[in-house]
Design a protein around this motif. Structure first.
Motif, PDB file in Angstrom:
ATOM      1  N   PRO A  75       0.918  -1.103  -0.035  1.00 50.57           N
ATOM      2  CA  PRO A  75      -0.048   0.134   0.144  1.00 50.57           C
ATOM      3  C   PRO A  75       0.995   1.162  -0.062  1.00 50.57           C
ATOM      4  CG  PRO A  75       0.070  -1.061   1.970  1.00 50.57           C
ATOM      5  CD  PRO A  75       0.712  -2.036   1.255  1.00 50.57           C
ATOM      6  N   LEU A  76       0.291   2.279  -0.561  1.00 41.97           N
ATOM      7  CA  LEU A  76       1.094   3.396  -0.606  1.00 41.97           C
ATOM      8  C   LEU A  76       0.953   4.215   0.673  1.00 41.97           C
ATOM      9  CD1 LEU A  76      -0.188   5.025  -4.213  1.00 41.97           C
ATOM     10  CD2 LEU A  76       2.179   3.826  -3.605  1.00 41.97           C
ATOM     11  N   SER A  77       1.969   4.852   1.011  1.00 41.00           N
ATOM     12  CA  SER A  77       2.152   5.819   2.285  1.00 41.00           C
ATOM     13  C   SER A  77       1.192   7.088   2.065  1.00 41.00           C
ATOM     14  CB  SER A  77       3.422   6.083   2.277  1.00 41.00           C
ATOM     15  OG  SER A  77       4.441   5.096   2.706  1.00 41.00           O
ATOM     16  N   ILE A  82       6.720  28.504   2.863  1.00 43.23           N
ATOM     17  CA  ILE A  82       6.596  27.960   4.574  1.00 43.23           C
ATOM     18  C   ILE A  82       6.222  26.481   4.533  1.00 43.23           C
ATOM     19  CG2 ILE A  82       5.549  30.278   4.850  1.00 43.23           C
ATOM     20  CD1 ILE A  82       2.755  28.941   4.959  1.00 43.23           C
ATOM     21  N   GLY A  83       6.157  25.775   3.292  1.00 40.14           N
ATOM     22  CA  GLY A  83       5.723  24.309   3.510  1.00 40.14           C
ATOM     23  C   GLY A  83       5.650  23.664   2.139  1.00 40.14           C
ATOM     24  N   SER A  84       5.542  22.292   2.257  1.00 42.59           N
ATOM     25  CA  SER A  84       5.204  21.571   1.024  1.00 42.59           C
ATOM     26  C   SER A  84       4.140  20.361   1.204  1.00 42.59           C
ATOM     27  CB  SER A  84       6.329  21.102   0.532  1.00 42.59           C
ATOM     28  OG  SER A  84       7.229  20.124   1.356  1.00 42.59           O
ATOM     29  N   LEU A  85       3.594  19.875   0.407  1.00 39.99           N
ATOM     30  CA  LEU A  85       2.886  18.936   0.421  1.00 39.99           C
ATOM     31  C   LEU A  85       3.627  17.530  -0.404  1.00 39.99           C
ATOM     32  CD1 LEU A  85      -0.812  18.240   0.189  1.00 39.99           C
ATOM     33  CD2 LEU A  85       0.484  16.793  -1.029  1.00 39.99           C
ATOM     34  N   VAL A  86       3.965  16.468   0.229  1.00 41.36           N
ATOM     35  CA  VAL A  86       4.616  15.284  -0.513  1.00 41.36           C
ATOM     36  C   VAL A  86       3.799  14.161  -0.707  1.00 41.36           C
ATOM     37  CG1 VAL A  86       6.611  13.891  -0.094  1.00 41.36           C
ATOM     38  CG2 VAL A  86       6.858  16.246   0.946  1.00 41.36           C
ATOM     39  N   LEU A  87       3.856  13.787  -1.971  1.00 43.96           N
ATOM     40  CA  LEU A  87       3.367  12.466  -2.386  1.00 43.96           C
ATOM     41  C   LEU A  87       4.385  11.369  -2.392  1.00 43.96           C
ATOM     42  CD1 LEU A  87       0.684  13.409  -5.083  1.00 43.96           C
ATOM     43  CD2 LEU A  87       0.272  12.689  -2.867  1.00 43.96           C
ATOM     44  N   PRO A  88       4.422  10.462  -1.607  1.00 45.31           N
ATOM     45  CA  PRO A  88       5.632   9.619  -1.486  1.00 45.31           C
ATOM     46  C   PRO A  88       5.921   8.898  -3.066  1.00 45.31           C
ATOM     47  CG  PRO A  88       4.174   9.270   0.219  1.00 45.31           C
ATOM     48  CD  PRO A  88       3.444  10.136  -0.611  1.00 45.31           C
ATOM     49  N   GLU A  89       4.876   8.691  -3.711  1.00 45.92           N
ATOM     50  CA  GLU A  89       4.898   7.806  -5.026  1.00 45.92           C
ATOM     51  C   GLU A  89       5.680   8.710  -5.984  1.00 45.92           C
ATOM     52  OE1 GLU A  89       0.692   9.221  -5.208  1.00 45.92           O
ATOM     53  OE2 GLU A  89       2.132   8.652  -3.660  1.00 45.92           O
ATOM     54  N   ILE A  90       5.938   9.999  -5.765  1.00 49.91           N
ATOM     55  CA  ILE A  90       6.381  10.882  -7.119  1.00 49.91           C
ATOM     56  C   ILE A  90       7.830  11.141  -6.679  1.00 49.91           C
ATOM     57  CG2 ILE A  90       6.341  12.948  -8.045  1.00 49.91           C
ATOM     58  CD1 ILE A  90       3.237  12.805  -7.843  1.00 49.91           C
ATOM     59  N   PRO A  91       8.927  10.763  -7.228  1.00 47.80           N
ATOM     60  CA  PRO A  91      10.270  10.929  -6.974  1.00 47.80           C
ATOM     61  C   PRO A  91      10.530  12.472  -7.234  1.00 47.80           C
ATOM     62  CG  PRO A  91      10.078   9.896  -9.101  1.00 47.80           C
ATOM     63  CD  PRO A  91       8.746   9.765  -8.508  1.00 47.80           C
ATOM     64  N   ALA A 146      -7.607   9.586  -8.725  1.00 47.16           N
ATOM     65  CA  ALA A 146      -8.832  10.129  -8.057  1.00 47.16           C
ATOM     66  C   ALA A 146      -8.392   9.833  -6.509  1.00 47.16           C
ATOM     67  CB  ALA A 146      -9.659   9.321  -8.738  1.00 47.16           C
ATOM     68  N   GLU A 147      -8.124   8.725  -6.253  1.00 47.29           N
ATOM     69  CA  GLU A 147      -7.771   8.267  -4.617  1.00 47.29           C
ATOM     70  C   GLU A 147      -6.729   9.413  -4.049  1.00 47.29           C
ATOM     71  OE1 GLU A 147      -7.236   6.175  -7.157  1.00 47.29           O
ATOM     72  OE2 GLU A 147      -8.738   4.952  -7.043  1.00 47.29           O
ATOM     73  N   ARG A 148      -5.956   9.658  -4.408  1.00 42.65           N
ATOM     74  CA  ARG A 148      -4.800  10.722  -3.707  1.00 42.65           C
ATOM     75  C   ARG A 148      -5.338  11.868  -3.964  1.00 42.65           C
ATOM     76  NH1 ARG A 148      -1.772   7.656  -1.004  1.00 42.65           N
ATOM     77  NH2 ARG A 148       0.363   8.441  -1.511  1.00 42.65           N
ATOM     78  N   SER A 149      -6.408  12.262  -5.017  1.00 34.69           N
ATOM     79  CA  SER A 149      -6.829  13.479  -4.933  1.00 34.69           C
ATOM     80  C   SER A 149      -7.751  14.007  -3.701  1.00 34.69           C
ATOM     81  CB  SER A 149      -7.690  13.779  -6.186  1.00 34.69           C
ATOM     82  OG  SER A 149      -7.022  13.986  -7.498  1.00 34.69           O
ATOM     83  N   ILE A 150      -8.549  13.079  -3.294  1.00 30.15           N
ATOM     84  CA  ILE A 150      -9.282  13.190  -2.030  1.00 30.15           C
ATOM     85  C   ILE A 150      -8.312  13.456  -1.036  1.00 30.15           C
ATOM     86  CG2 ILE A 150     -10.874  12.048  -0.722  1.00 30.15           C
ATOM     87  CD1 ILE A 150     -11.942  10.787  -3.236  1.00 30.15           C
ATOM     88  N   ALA A 151      -7.429  12.585  -0.830  1.00 32.87           N
ATOM     89  CA  ALA A 151      -6.438  12.551   0.418  1.00 32.87           C
ATOM     90  C   ALA A 151      -5.540  14.164   0.071  1.00 32.87           C
ATOM     91  CB  ALA A 151      -5.370  11.366   0.404  1.00 32.87           C
ATOM     92  N   VAL A 152      -5.275  14.474  -0.865  1.00 33.89           N
ATOM     93  CA  VAL A 152      -4.403  15.920  -0.733  1.00 33.89           C
ATOM     94  C   VAL A 152      -5.591  16.907  -0.550  1.00 33.89           C
ATOM     95  CG1 VAL A 152      -3.822  17.550  -2.465  1.00 33.89           C
ATOM     96  CG2 VAL A 152      -2.982  15.007  -2.666  1.00 33.89           C
ATOM     97  N   ALA A 153      -6.669  16.784  -0.978  1.00 35.16           N
ATOM     98  CA  ALA A 153      -7.743  17.917  -0.680  1.00 35.16           C
ATOM     99  C   ALA A 153      -7.937  17.921   0.777  1.00 35.16           C
ATOM    100  CB  ALA A 153      -9.109  17.611  -1.485  1.00 35.16           C
ATOM    101  N   LYS A 154      -8.022  16.853   1.410  1.00 40.61           N
ATOM    102  CA  LYS A 154      -8.180  16.748   2.618  1.00 40.61           C
ATOM    103  C   LYS A 154      -6.885  17.345   3.729  1.00 40.61           C
ATOM    104  CE  LYS A 154     -11.480  12.607   3.022  1.00 40.61           C
ATOM    105  NZ  LYS A 154     -11.690  11.407   3.684  1.00 40.61           N
ATOM    106  N   LEU A 155      -5.732  17.217   3.009  1.00 37.64           N
ATOM    107  CA  LEU A 155      -4.544  17.786   3.652  1.00 37.64           C
ATOM    108  C   LEU A 155      -4.663  19.293   3.587  1.00 37.64           C
ATOM    109  CD1 LEU A 155      -1.766  15.504   3.092  1.00 37.64           C
ATOM    110  CD2 LEU A 155      -2.594  16.071   5.292  1.00 37.64           C
ATOM    111  N   LEU A 156      -4.824  19.880   2.131  1.00 34.88           N
ATOM    112  CA  LEU A 156      -4.772  21.171   1.964  1.00 34.88           C
ATOM    113  C   LEU A 156      -5.880  22.244   2.647  1.00 34.88           C
ATOM    114  CD1 LEU A 156      -3.482  21.111  -1.759  1.00 34.88           C
ATOM    115  CD2 LEU A 156      -2.323  21.707   0.262  1.00 34.88           C
TER     116      LEU A 156
END
Length: 272
Positions: free
Chosen positions: A28-30, A71-80, A119-129
């Motif tokens: 599973p992806l982090s 002031i910060g960043s959002l990191v997706l582990p699957e993207i190098p 699509a699945e990561r979009s929902i997770a990213v939206a919840k973080l931002l």
């Protein structure tokens, strides 16, 4: 006795789903992570305006605004990010968060330079931002129109911009009940029956769920000098009144290097 080399092998006694049980499943992806430089880590950021740039023209404009602080960043582990430069660059695969140097209000800008977000990561990213660490009063999302999802004809040489708004933005109501006017006054609504998907749709849906005044602005075409000039004009006239954007060039060299792949289904009828 038949020839074992030429005869067809007997059919498998296993069903396909049984054979799949022997295959090694992908790990599973982090979860995505949000890294912020907050002077008060025990308290969330409360920007008066959160701008999320997804389209190439908007990324180009905000990249060239000098009066901003990382002031910060959002990191997706699957993207190098091994190929990213040390300093912020339009060619990086990154999602940096900036604070605009506005003395009156806190305005945050999120530059999403990931080529694609599922699509699945979009929902997770939206919840973080738009979640526990960042609680904005108002949200502006800048994206591009996808020709295949537009109900109608879009000429390559035609410059257009449309908007979608949450219920709170249309009614002019915020949590404080003070009201106010639409953020992008005079802009046409996205045509009924057209579809928006991807991260932009997930972000606007997140605003709707949390009853935040949210606006999604989509522009056409996806690249070009003219659409960069239009986006810059919209920001200067309606959003960033205290910033001088006239010095930002309209070169298409950098603004044409990015495109976003949208995967999250979103019906424009929900917010028009």
């Amino acid at each position: 006795m038949g020839d074992v080399l030429t005869e067809l092998p007997p059919s498998s006694r296993f069903f396909q789903e049984d054979l799949d049980n022997f295959a090694t499943s992908s790990p599973p992806l982090s979860s995505p992570s949000l890294l912020l430089t907050n002077l008060k880590p025990d308290k969330p950021l409360h920007p008066s305006l959160l701008i999320i740039a997804l389209s190439s023209p908007s990324l180009y404009v905000f990249h060239h605004i000098s009066s901003k602080t990382l002031i910060g960043s959002l990191v997706l582990p699957e993207i190098p990010f091994s190929a990213n430069l040390i300093g912020p660059s339009l060619g990086d695969k990154s999602c940096n968060i900036y604070a605009l140097n506005d003395a009156d209000n806190l305005t945050l800008v999120v530059s999403v330079q990931y080529c694609s977000v599922s699509a699945e990561r979009s929902i997770a990213v939206a919840k973080l931002l738009i979640g526990d660490q960042i609680i904005p009063e108002r949200v502006l999302i800048l994206d591009s129109v996808q020709n295949q999802n537009f109900r109608g004809r879009l000429a390559p040489d035609e410059i257009n911009a449309f908007k979608l708004e949450t219920s709170a933005e249309r009614k002019g109501l915020g949590d404080d009940g003070c009201g106010g006017s639409s953020l992008l006054k005079g802009l046409d609504y996205f045509p009924s029956g057209s579809v928006l998907d991807g991260l932009a749709a997930a972000l606007l849906a997140r605003c709707q769920m949390r009853k935040i005044r949210g606006t999604l602005c989509v522009s056409w075409p996806q690249h070009g000098v003219s659409v960069v000039a239009m986006v810059k004009s919209l920001l200067q006239r309606n959003v960033l009144h205290g910033f001088d954007l006239s010095s930002i060039g309209d070169s298409k060299d950098e603004s044409s290097r990015f495109s976003s792949i949208k995967n999250y289904p979103f019906d424009s009828d929900m917010y028009t």
